[in-house]
Design a protein around this motif. Structure first.
Motif, PDB file in Angstrom:
ATOM      1  N   HIS A   5     -16.584 -20.798 -28.390  1.00  0.00           N
ATOM      2  CA  HIS A   5     -15.312 -20.571 -29.101  1.00  0.00           C
ATOM      3  C   HIS A   5     -14.802 -21.930 -29.559  1.00  0.00           C
ATOM      4  O   HIS A   5     -14.218 -22.689 -28.777  1.00  0.00           O
ATOM      5  CB  HIS A   5     -14.280 -19.890 -28.188  1.00  0.00           C
ATOM      6  N   HIS A   7     -12.968 -24.021 -33.045  1.00  0.00           N
ATOM      7  CA  HIS A   7     -12.431 -24.051 -34.414  1.00  0.00           C
ATOM      8  C   HIS A   7     -12.933 -25.321 -35.081  1.00  0.00           C
ATOM      9  O   HIS A   7     -12.141 -26.193 -35.454  1.00  0.00           O
ATOM     10  CB  HIS A   7     -10.904 -23.994 -34.373  1.00  0.00           C
ATOM     11  N   HIS A  58      -6.510 -14.532 -36.818  1.00  0.00           N
ATOM     12  CA  HIS A  58      -5.852 -14.911 -35.564  1.00  0.00           C
ATOM     13  C   HIS A  58      -4.490 -14.223 -35.432  1.00  0.00           C
ATOM     14  O   HIS A  58      -3.719 -14.208 -36.408  1.00  0.00           O
ATOM     15  CB  HIS A  58      -5.680 -16.438 -35.539  1.00  0.00           C
ATOM     16  N   GLU A  84     -11.805 -15.496 -34.781  1.00  0.00           N
ATOM     17  CA  GLU A  84     -10.996 -15.070 -33.648  1.00  0.00           C
ATOM     18  C   GLU A  84     -10.076 -13.934 -34.066  1.00  0.00           C
ATOM     19  O   GLU A  84      -9.421 -14.008 -35.102  1.00  0.00           O
ATOM     20  CB  GLU A  84     -10.170 -16.266 -33.148  1.00  0.00           C
ATOM     21  N   ASP A 194     -12.551 -24.349 -27.404  1.00  0.00           N
ATOM     22  CA  ASP A 194     -11.329 -23.999 -28.122  1.00  0.00           C
ATOM     23  C   ASP A 194     -10.716 -25.226 -28.810  1.00  0.00           C
ATOM     24  O   ASP A 194      -9.525 -25.254 -29.095  1.00  0.00           O
ATOM     25  CB  ASP A 194     -10.294 -23.287 -27.248  1.00  0.00           C
TER      26      ASP A 194
HETATM   27 MN    MN Z   1      -8.942 -20.200 -30.422  1.00  0.00          MN
END
Ligand code: MN
Length: 251
Positions: A5, A7, A58, A84, A194
């Motif tokens: 996970h 970004h 998101h 996500e 993350d």
């Molecule tokens: Mn996230």
């Protein structure tokens, strides 16, 4: 090293992070936060054998991006990995909870009708509602609950529903995070960064730092760090094969 996970597109120097991840990492799941963001990102940071790029929406931007839902449902036809997505019931985002719920339900329903997808799911202060929606759509695929922070009973419920869990250094820096990690099903835990949202000592956690969770999990699970690394690698390979399969599948 694996990161389930990240970004990656949102680091200030994303191209360099991508190049370095491509060199160093066995696997990165690059989750985007909006359908248009996915379309733009996947032109610049291409999907490779070791980097999966997925379309998401998101919950924190549900109000701003709601009009992109149709695009997401369209994009979902061509990709197994989704994220996500999810729900956020915290005070700051609760005002749009109904809209978040409509969007997330539509995504899970679409996953079901496509025969199954693998989803990286945000569930802050909303794990019950997330699980309720997953239950409504049997055959939706595989849920990977990222940075799970809810209660132990809800974690057990998620576990009984065959959910996976991606855990990162930031999550394990809190006492509650460590308590939850202790009762996670060990064979369904993978590492995540993350980044760049998640930070350690004020700096964004890098994809190659996701695997640092092995040391923390070693003390939480009372296992040698080598055994934890082996477990995370084995789990990671299993989840990776689901994420990169061309055919659809159940959980
Ligand atoms: Mn996230």
């Amino acid at each position: 090293m694996m990161d389930f996970h990240c970004h990656l597109d949102l680091y200030p120097d994303a191209r360099n992070v991508y190049a370095e991840a491509q060199k160093k990492m066995d696997f990165v799941w690059l989750v985007t936060t909006s359908p248009r963001g996915f379309a733009a990102t996947s032109k610049v940071l291409r999907q490779t054998e070791s980097i999966v790029v997925s379309p998401g929406l998101h919950p924190e931007v549900a109000a701003q991006k709601a009009s992109e839902l149709e695009l997401l449902l369209h994009q979902m036809a061509d990709t197994v990995a989704i994220g996500e997505v999810g729900l956020d019931g915290s005070a700051r985002y609760r005002q749009h909870f109904d809209l978040q719920t409509q969007i997330f339900s539509a995504v899970i329903k679409r996953s079901q009708s496509l025969g199954g997808r693998v989803l990286s799911i945000h569930s802050r202060a909303a794990a019950k509602e997330v699980l309720d929606i997953l239950e409504q759509f049997p055959g939706f695929g595989t849920a990977v609950l990222h940075w799970f922070t809810d209660s132990a009973p809800l974690l057990r419920r998620a576990s009984s529903m065959d959910c996976w869990f991606s855990v990162g250094p930031a999550m394990l820096s809190s006492a509650n995070g460590r308590k939850l990690a202790e009762i996670m099903p060990m064979s369904r835990v993978v590492s995540e960064s993350d980044g760049p949202f998640a930070k350690a000592s004020g700096n964004p956690i890098m994809p190659w730092e996701a695997s640092n969770v092995a040391e923390q999990l070693s003390s939480i699970w009372c296992l040698p760090v080598e055994a934890v690394n082996a477990e995370l690698l084995r789990n990671g390979e299993t989840l990776r094969s689901k994420l990169t399969s061309k055919t659809v599948h159940g959980s």
